[in-house]
Enzyme design. Structure first.
Site, PDB file in Angstrom:
ATOM      1  N   CYS A   1      42.369  26.275  48.340  1.00  0.00           N
ATOM      2  CA  CYS A   1      41.212  26.777  49.293  1.00  0.00           C
ATOM      3  C   CYS A   1      41.639  27.696  50.104  1.00  0.00           C
ATOM      4  O   CYS A   1      42.919  27.956  50.460  1.00  0.00           O
ATOM      5  CB  CYS A   1      40.902  25.613  49.973  1.00  0.00           C
ATOM      6  SG  CYS A   1      39.815  24.205  49.100  1.00  0.00           S
TER       7      CYS A   1
ATOM      8  N   CYS B   1      36.944  27.689  47.567  1.00  0.00           N
ATOM      9  CA  CYS B   1      36.603  26.612  48.559  1.00  0.00           C
ATOM     10  C   CYS B   1      37.100  26.922  49.902  1.00  0.00           C
ATOM     11  O   CYS B   1      38.093  27.794  50.007  1.00  0.00           O
ATOM     12  CB  CYS B   1      37.081  25.195  48.051  1.00  0.00           C
ATOM     13  SG  CYS B   1      38.994  25.267  47.584  1.00  0.00           S
TER      14      CYS B   1
END
Ligand code: AVW
Length: 255
Positions: free
Chosen positions: A81, A161
């Site tokens: 992420c 993400c």
């Protein structure tokens, strides 16, 4: 004797082509191996086979993005992420940036993107050959190269993400153009339950430009889920370039 040598050479070349030892195969498998040292030796062969199966033997105007589904399953890798960098009309700057700043990754820094960046490929109906003289990007919509980038971009966007970033071009009238892959594919594939924020770095040539306030960026905002944290910064290209050349400055301090 010369004839015999020539015939043997042609036969060897044909046999190699049929087995798939084309320059394209050498380049793609070579790039794959460079990036997957330590993985099973079959990994890149399997990825190549899934790639070739998407377009070999097919009309080069009839290879839709779904043709690459198996390749995505075989070789699309998850990434951490907070590392995604999208770009639109800023390819070379984005790549110059991620080459020096490892905190962000573009699609072309991921394994599949790296394997195929800058290459051209297609097949032909009724042939098992692999060709590199192919229909142009917009000559027909379902050509193998364009469809690959659409399919890979969809997977890249869906895998974003945390906090994501996009370098866009603030020196053109429509930085968020509906024809771009960023607008037509990536924004439409965001996984809003995984994505926390999107920061647009709108790269300007003239430091007085305020393109973040323009109609094009308003249309980007309308295309996003209102719950996503959105921000846009007008950043002079010289500032990005100076940041690239300073190894100690981290990504988020560049804008
Ligand atoms: P782009 P995108 N003819 O800078 O947002 C030939 O507009 O689309 O960025 N080649 C073309 C054409 C065309 N009409 N349109 C696009 N291309 C090719 C993947 C050409 O190679 C990454 F994840 C051009 O350099 C980015 O976030 C490239 O597509 C996003 O998609 C990009 O055109 C960038 O796609």
């Amino acid at each position: 004797c010369a004839l015999l040598v020539a015939v043997t050479l042609v036969a060897a070349l044909l046999a190699a082509t049929i087995r798939g030892a084309t320059p394209l195969r050498t380049a793609v498998v070579g790039r794959c191996r460079e990036r997957t040292a330590g993985a099973s030796p079959d990994y890149c062969e399997d990825a190549w086979n899934a790639f070739a199966a998407a377009f070999v033997g097919k009309d080069p105007c009839n290879v839709p993005p779904e043709s690459y589904d198996r390749l995505m399953e075989a070789a699309f890798q998850k990434r951490p992420c907070n590392t995604t960098l999208f770009w639109s009309k800023t390819k070379s700057l984005a790549h110059a940036f991620t080459e020096k700043k490892r905190c962000l990754l573009t699609l072309e820094d991921t394994l599949l993107g790296y394997m195929l960046d800058g290459l051209t490929w297609c097949g032909q109906n009724g042939s098992n050959g692999i060709f590199t003289e192919c229909p142009c990007w917009s000559c027909c919509p379902d050509n193998p190269v364009r469809s690959f980038w659409i399919r890979a971009s969809a997977a890249f966007a869906a895998g974003a993400c945390g906090d994501a970033y996009a370098f866009m071009n603030g020196s053109i009238s429509s930085p968020f153009s509906s024809e771009s892959i960023f607008a037509s594919t990536e924004v439409k594939n965001f996984n809003y339950s995984a994505l926390n924020s999107l920061t647009i770095v709108l790269v300007t040539r003239d430091s007085s430009t305020d393109a973040c306030d323009g109609a094009s960026m308003k249309s980007l905002q309308r295309a996003l889920d209102p719950a996503l944290k959105y921000s846009c910064r007008n950043v002079p290209q010289a500032r990005v370039e100076s940041c690239i050349s300073q190894p100690d400055v981290t990504c988020s301090n560049c804008w």
